[in-house]
Scaffold this motif. Structure first.
Motif, PDB file in Angstrom:
ATOM      1  N   TYR A  24       0.832  -1.207   0.000  1.00 34.61           N
ATOM      2  CA  TYR A  24       0.000   0.000   0.000  1.00 34.61           C
ATOM      3  C   TYR A  24       0.869   1.259   0.000  1.00 34.61           C
ATOM      4  O   TYR A  24       0.394   2.338  -0.363  1.00 34.61           O
ATOM      5  N   HIS A  25       2.092   1.143   0.464  1.00 28.76           N
ATOM      6  CA  HIS A  25       2.999   2.297   0.532  1.00 28.76           C
ATOM      7  C   HIS A  25       4.403   1.818   0.192  1.00 28.76           C
ATOM      8  O   HIS A  25       4.671   0.622   0.137  1.00 28.76           O
ATOM      9  N   GLU A  60      -9.896  10.885  -3.063  1.00 30.90           N
ATOM     10  CA  GLU A  60      -8.804   9.908  -3.007  1.00 30.90           C
ATOM     11  C   GLU A  60      -9.213   8.611  -3.682  1.00 30.90           C
ATOM     12  O   GLU A  60     -10.216   7.991  -3.308  1.00 30.90           O
ATOM     13  N   MET A  61      -8.421   8.199  -4.639  1.00 32.63           N
ATOM     14  CA  MET A  61      -8.609   6.871  -5.245  1.00 32.63           C
ATOM     15  C   MET A  61      -7.757   5.888  -4.447  1.00 32.63           C
ATOM     16  O   MET A  61      -6.531   5.943  -4.503  1.00 32.63           O
ATOM     17  N   GLY A  62      -8.433   5.015  -3.652  1.00 34.00           N
ATOM     18  CA  GLY A  62      -7.720   4.003  -2.880  1.00 34.00           C
ATOM     19  C   GLY A  62      -7.527   4.417  -1.435  1.00 34.00           C
ATOM     20  O   GLY A  62      -6.427   4.767  -1.012  1.00 34.00           O
ATOM     21  N   GLY A  64      -7.639   2.620   1.404  1.00 32.62           N
ATOM     22  CA  GLY A  64      -6.694   1.712   2.053  1.00 32.62           C
ATOM     23  C   GLY A  64      -6.653   1.838   3.563  1.00 32.62           C
ATOM     24  O   GLY A  64      -7.647   1.619   4.259  1.00 32.62           O
ATOM     25  N   THR A  65      -5.485   2.216   4.082  1.00 27.45           N
ATOM     26  CA  THR A  65      -5.294   2.337   5.532  1.00 27.45           C
ATOM     27  C   THR A  65      -5.879   3.628   6.104  1.00 27.45           C
ATOM     28  O   THR A  65      -5.865   3.810   7.320  1.00 27.45           O
ATOM     29  N   ASN A  68      -3.716   8.735   4.219  1.00 29.07           N
ATOM     30  CA  ASN A  68      -3.804  10.039   3.540  1.00 29.07           C
ATOM     31  C   ASN A  68      -4.955  10.862   4.104  1.00 29.07           C
ATOM     32  O   ASN A  68      -4.844  12.082   4.248  1.00 29.07           O
ATOM     33  N   GLU A  89     -12.905   3.028  -2.040  1.00 30.38           N
ATOM     34  CA  GLU A  89     -12.141   1.819  -1.723  1.00 30.38           C
ATOM     35  C   GLU A  89     -12.950   0.597  -2.112  1.00 30.38           C
ATOM     36  O   GLU A  89     -14.084   0.429  -1.664  1.00 30.38           O
ATOM     37  N   ARG A  90     -12.354  -0.253  -2.922  1.00 37.67           N
ATOM     38  CA  ARG A  90     -13.058  -1.461  -3.377  1.00 37.67           C
ATOM     39  C   ARG A  90     -12.937  -2.600  -2.370  1.00 37.67           C
ATOM     40  O   ARG A  90     -13.834  -3.443  -2.266  1.00 37.67           O
ATOM     41  N   ALA A 139     -16.681   1.133  -3.278  1.00 39.03           N
ATOM     42  CA  ALA A 139     -17.076   0.911  -4.673  1.00 39.03           C
ATOM     43  C   ALA A 139     -15.821   0.715  -5.516  1.00 39.03           C
ATOM     44  O   ALA A 139     -14.697   0.948  -5.059  1.00 39.03           O
ATOM     45  N   ASP A 140     -16.068   0.299  -6.756  1.00 42.54           N
ATOM     46  CA  ASP A 140     -14.994   0.127  -7.731  1.00 42.54           C
ATOM     47  C   ASP A 140     -14.909   1.416  -8.550  1.00 42.54           C
ATOM     48  O   ASP A 140     -15.914   1.839  -9.135  1.00 42.54           O
ATOM     49  N   ILE A 141     -13.734   2.003  -8.617  1.00 44.74           N
ATOM     50  CA  ILE A 141     -13.578   3.269  -9.352  1.00 44.74           C
ATOM     51  C   ILE A 141     -13.990   3.133 -10.815  1.00 44.74           C
ATOM     52  O   ILE A 141     -14.435   4.098 -11.442  1.00 44.74           O
ATOM     53  N   ASP A 156      -3.993   7.041  -5.856  1.00 47.34           N
ATOM     54  CA  ASP A 156      -3.137   6.102  -5.120  1.00 47.34           C
ATOM     55  C   ASP A 156      -3.590   4.657  -5.368  1.00 47.34           C
ATOM     56  O   ASP A 156      -3.814   3.887  -4.433  1.00 47.34           O
ATOM     57  N   GLN A 163      -2.391  -3.064 -11.845  1.00 47.19           N
ATOM     58  CA  GLN A 163      -3.727  -2.611 -12.242  1.00 47.19           C
ATOM     59  C   GLN A 163      -3.645  -1.742 -13.502  1.00 47.19           C
ATOM     60  O   GLN A 163      -3.949  -0.537 -13.447  1.00 47.19           O
TER      61      GLN A 163
HETATM   62  C1  LIG Z   1      -1.677   1.583  -3.162  1.00 46.03           C
HETATM   63  S1  LIG Z   1      -3.066   1.180  -2.157  1.00 46.03           S
HETATM   64  C2  LIG Z   1      -3.537   2.764  -1.531  1.00 46.03           C
HETATM   65  C3  LIG Z   1      -3.197   2.992  -0.127  1.00 46.03           C
HETATM   66  C4  LIG Z   1      -3.953   4.054   0.584  1.00 46.03           C
HETATM   67  N1  LIG Z   1      -4.029   5.324  -0.100  1.00 46.03           N
HETATM   68  C5  LIG Z   1      -3.343   4.193   1.965  1.00 46.03           C
HETATM   69  O1  LIG Z   1      -2.851   5.267   2.328  1.00 46.03           O
HETATM   70  O2  LIG Z   1      -3.353   3.202   2.662  1.00 46.03           O
HETATM   71  C6  LIG Z   1      -4.350   0.993  -3.392  1.00 46.03           C
HETATM   72  C7  LIG Z   1      -5.721   0.942  -2.817  1.00 46.03           C
HETATM   73  O3  LIG Z   1      -6.680   0.974  -3.887  1.00 46.03           O
HETATM   74  C8  LIG Z   1      -7.691   0.016  -3.620  1.00 46.03           C
HETATM   75  N2  LIG Z   1      -8.288  -0.369  -4.922  1.00 46.03           N
HETATM   76  C9  LIG Z   1      -7.757  -1.228  -5.820  1.00 46.03           C
HETATM   77  N3  LIG Z   1      -8.530  -1.287  -6.912  1.00 46.03           N
HETATM   78  C10 LIG Z   1      -9.573  -0.466  -6.708  1.00 46.03           C
HETATM   79  C11 LIG Z   1     -10.694  -0.110  -7.488  1.00 46.03           C
HETATM   80  N4  LIG Z   1     -10.908  -0.626  -8.704  1.00 46.03           N
HETATM   81  N5  LIG Z   1     -11.572   0.798  -6.994  1.00 46.03           N
HETATM   82  C12 LIG Z   1     -11.368   1.323  -5.744  1.00 46.03           C
HETATM   83  N6  LIG Z   1     -10.315   1.016  -4.953  1.00 46.03           N
HETATM   84  C13 LIG Z   1      -9.422   0.125  -5.422  1.00 46.03           C
HETATM   85  C14 LIG Z   1      -6.940  -1.103  -2.935  1.00 46.03           C
HETATM   86  O4  LIG Z   1      -7.800  -1.966  -2.221  1.00 46.03           O
HETATM   87  C15 LIG Z   1      -5.990  -0.333  -2.038  1.00 46.03           C
HETATM   88  O5  LIG Z   1      -6.593  -0.004  -0.806  1.00 46.03           O
END
Ligand SMILES: C[S@@+](CC[C@H](N)C(=O)[O-])C[C@H]1O[C@@H](n2cnc3c(N)ncnc32)[C@H](O)[C@@H]1O
Length: 223
Positions: A24-25, A60-62, A64-65, A68, A89-90, A139-141, A156, A163
């Motif tokens: 994730y980072h 924010e796309m993603g 995660g934790t 951000n 977040e998916r 949801a899925d972006i 992110d 991907q």
């Molecule tokens: C590189 S990590 C991001 C980490 C996050 N920004 C953090 O600070 O922890 C990528 C994140 O995008 C999410 N993700 C992956 N594919 C996705 C999608 N299609 N739509 C939404 N989120 C997605 C993953 O589950 C993961 O949490």
């Protein structure tokens, strides 16, 4: 999805997905990376560059934790500019995974906000303090179209080799559509293909020095 929580070089946690060989980072330091790329090169840059901004919206796309979101929330405490923060977040982390994250040990005064960010309901707006409203969307972006427009996008996603479908001209064109003008998108990835996709979607690119372990990052603008 099988995931483990691990400690990065600056002592802060990250999440690893062994099957994808994805983290994730940066393993050089989750906290130093998030601060450098998203807070300093995104949020603080925008506030400095556009000092007359009365409010800010961040996508924010993603999520995660939530690191951000946490750093952005803390930056907005006591600030003059209220922030609306939407994060998608998916694959949300489980409570067990969240409990292993150690950000409160590394970021002074963050414990209550960390809890509030992770307790906030998905799909609803939560006011965390006077200057910070959070909306987490599960949801899925690829399928989700945000209803708002944003000054700043933190992009992110996992890396393009994991991907590729998220680093396309089509994706960046969709993101350009939800940006306000002036608006910026910041991301850690500066691969040539990614830069070309962003330019084809109409962004103006700046290459900036990266955090430890990363030569360059990208700030993409719509003016
Ligand atoms: C590189 S990590 C991001 C980490 C996050 N920004 C953090 O600070 O922890 C990528 C994140 O995008 C999410 N993700 C992956 N594919 C996705 C999608 N299609 N739509 C939404 N989120 C997605 C993953 O589950 C993961 O949490």
């Amino acid at each position: 999805m099988n995931r483990t929580v691990q400690t990065t070089a600056d002592g802060s946690s990250t999440v690893v997905v062994p099957a994808l060989k994805a983290t994730y980072h940066s393993m050089y330091g989750a906290l130093q990376e998030s601060r450098h790329i998203f807070v300093q090169s995104g949020l603080e840059y925008y506030l400095h560059r556009y000092p007359l901004a009365r409010e800010l919206s961040v996508f924010e796309m993603g999520f995660g934790t939530g690191l951000n979101a946490l750093l952005t929330c803390l930056t907005s405490v006591g600030g003059k500019v209220p922030v609306f923060y939407e994060a998608i977040e998916r694959f949300p982390l489980s409570q067990g995974e969240i409990a292993q994250l150690n950000y409160a040990d590394h970021i002074a005064g963050s414990s209550a906000f960390f809890t509030a960010i992770h307790s906030a309901a998905w799909g609803a707006r939560a006011t965390l303090h006077d200057s910070f409203v959070l909306q987490k969307v599960s949801a899925d972006i690829i399928e989700y179209t945000p209803t708002e427009k944003y000054h700043i996008i933190y992009f992110d996603a996992f890396a393009p080799n994991v991907q590729p479908e998220l680093w396309t001209v089509q994706m960046f064109a969709r993101l350009a559509d939800i940006l306000l003008h002036p608006g910026i998108l910041v991301t850690y990835c500066s691969k040539g293909d990614v830069q070309r996709a962003m330019k084809a979607a109409g962004f103006h690119l700046e290459k900036l020095p990266g955090p430890k372990g990363k030569r360059e990052i990208i700030r993409a603008s719509m003016i």
